[in-house]
Design a protein around this motif. Sequence first.
Motif, PDB file in Angstrom:
ATOM      1  N   THR A  46      27.911  66.023 101.274  1.00  7.02           N
ATOM      2  CA  THR A  46      28.914  66.973 101.503  1.00  7.02           C
ATOM      3  C   THR A  46      28.787  68.516 100.411  1.00  7.02           C
ATOM      4  OG1 THR A  46      30.073  65.351 103.198  1.00  7.02           O
ATOM      5  CG2 THR A  46      30.955  67.165 102.674  1.00  7.02           C
ATOM      6  N   ASP A 164      26.789  69.396 108.055  1.00  8.82           N
ATOM      7  CA  ASP A 164      26.967  68.024 107.678  1.00  8.82           C
ATOM      8  C   ASP A 164      27.700  67.663 109.102  1.00  8.82           C
ATOM      9  OD1 ASP A 164      28.052  66.391 106.142  1.00  8.82           O
ATOM     10  OD2 ASP A 164      29.967  67.239 105.083  1.00  8.82           O
ATOM     11  N   GLU A 165      26.370  66.548 109.190  1.00  7.87           N
ATOM     12  CA  GLU A 165      26.335  65.069 110.049  1.00  7.87           C
ATOM     13  C   GLU A 165      27.112  65.845 111.440  1.00  7.87           C
ATOM     14  OE1 GLU A 165      27.699  61.259 109.384  1.00  7.87           O
ATOM     15  OE2 GLU A 165      27.813  62.085 106.844  1.00  7.87           O
TER      16      GLU A 165
END
Length: 366
Positions: A46, A164-165
Motif C-alpha cells: 500500500t 488497493d485490494e
Amino acid sequence: MAEAMIEFQNVTKQYQGGQAAVDGLTMSIDKGAITVFVGPSGCGKTTSLRMINRMVEPTSGVITVGGADITSVPAPQLRRSMGYVMQSSGLMPHRSVLDNIATVPRLNGVSKADARKRAQELLDVVGLASSLGKRYPSQLSGGQQQRVGVARALAADPPVLLMDEPFSAVDPVVRDELQQELLRLQRDLAKTIVFVTHDIDEATVLGDKVAVFGLGGKLAQYAAPEEILRAPANDFVASFVGRDRGFRHLGFSPSDGVTIHPVRPVTPEQLRQEGSSGDWRLVVDDALRPLGWAGPGPAGAEPVMVAGGSLFRKGDTLRRALDAALSSPSGFGVAVDDDGRAAGLIAAAEVLAVIESDRNIRHGGL
Ligand SMILES: Nc1ncnc2c1ncn2[C@@H]1O[C@H](COP(=O)(O)OP(=O)(O)OP(=O)(O)O)[C@@H](O)[C@H]1O
Ligand SMILES: [Mg+2]
C-alpha cells in the motif's frame, strides 16, 4: 520492449520511528499493462502504491510518471490524474451512486449535467443496471459497491489506475467475476493499472507482470506470472508462491474442525455513540449483515471503518475459512448464516492449526 509509464528509482519510505516500510525500490511499470504488487501483510504494498499519487511522500528516491518527476506536479492535481480504488469501496455514504461516480470530474470542473451523464454510461461499462444510480451505497451488495468504486476511478478517464485490494471484501465467486470484468475492461481501455493483492492466485490471473514484495519492504522478484511460478527467485518467493499452492487442496477439505466464536457486533449508530476502543469491532446493519470492521483507536476518537474481508458460511471449505480469516483486517474471519447475518468469528491461528492437523493426518503423521 514495453514503454515505461511509472518508474521507481531507489525509493525508500521510512515512517517515523519504524523500520523501512519500502526499502530501495527500483522498478519500471509498463504503460497499458496490469502490474500486480503481491506479498504478505505489512510488506509495503500500500505504501508503494500511495507514493505513486503522493498520498505518501518517499523518504528518499525519485518516482516518475510519463517521464516527469511527480514532485513537480502539485499533489491534488496528480491525484486527480489517477483513478484510485480502495479496499473498502470508499464510497461516500450520503451521496447517490451517480454522484459518487461523478466526484472527480466535478472537481475537475466538468458541469453537473455532463458528469452525471458520463456516470450513467460508466454504470453500464462496469456491468451495473442504470437504475442503481439513484441508490445510496449501503443499498448495494458488496460486489456492486466494488463496481461503483471502479466506475468512480474510471470517471475522469485517467491514464493510470491504482487499485488497493479492490476485490478482497467480496466472496470468492464475486471476486472471480470482478477479476474477469476487469480483464475485459482492460482489453478495451488499455490503462496502466497497478493492482495490490495479498492473493498469489489473483496476482497471476490479473498481472501482465507481478512484483512479489518481501518482509522489510524489499522487492523479492519482478517478472511475468509464469516465470514467478516456474522459477521463483529465492526461498522467500518459493514459499510464498508454494504456500498458497499447498493450500489448494483445502478447496476440498471440510472446515468442520474450525471453531466459530460468539461475536457482539455493533451498528454504525452504536459505534458513533461509543467512539473508538482498544479492539477491533464488527459493524453490522440493522439486519445483522456485516458492513465492515471498526479499527482500534484512542478512546472516544472517531472510529475508522475498514472493509471486512471475505465471509465464511458454515459448511464452506477450509480454503474459504482461511481466506476469510486472512483477508480480514482484524485477524478474525466473519461467519454468516444462510441469510447473511453475522453468526460468529473464526480466528486465523485456529484455522491454521486445523490445516496443520489435517495435513499431518494426510501424511500419516500424528
Ligand atoms: N502511516 C503509517 N505510520 C507508520 N507506519 C506505517 C504507516 N503506514 C504503514 N506503516 C507501516 O509500514 C509497513 C508497510 O505497510 P503497508 O500498509 O504498506 O503494507 P501492506 O503490504 O499494504 O500490508 P497489508 O497487506 O496488510 O495491507 C508496515 O509495517 C506498517 O505498519
Ligand atoms: Mg495494504
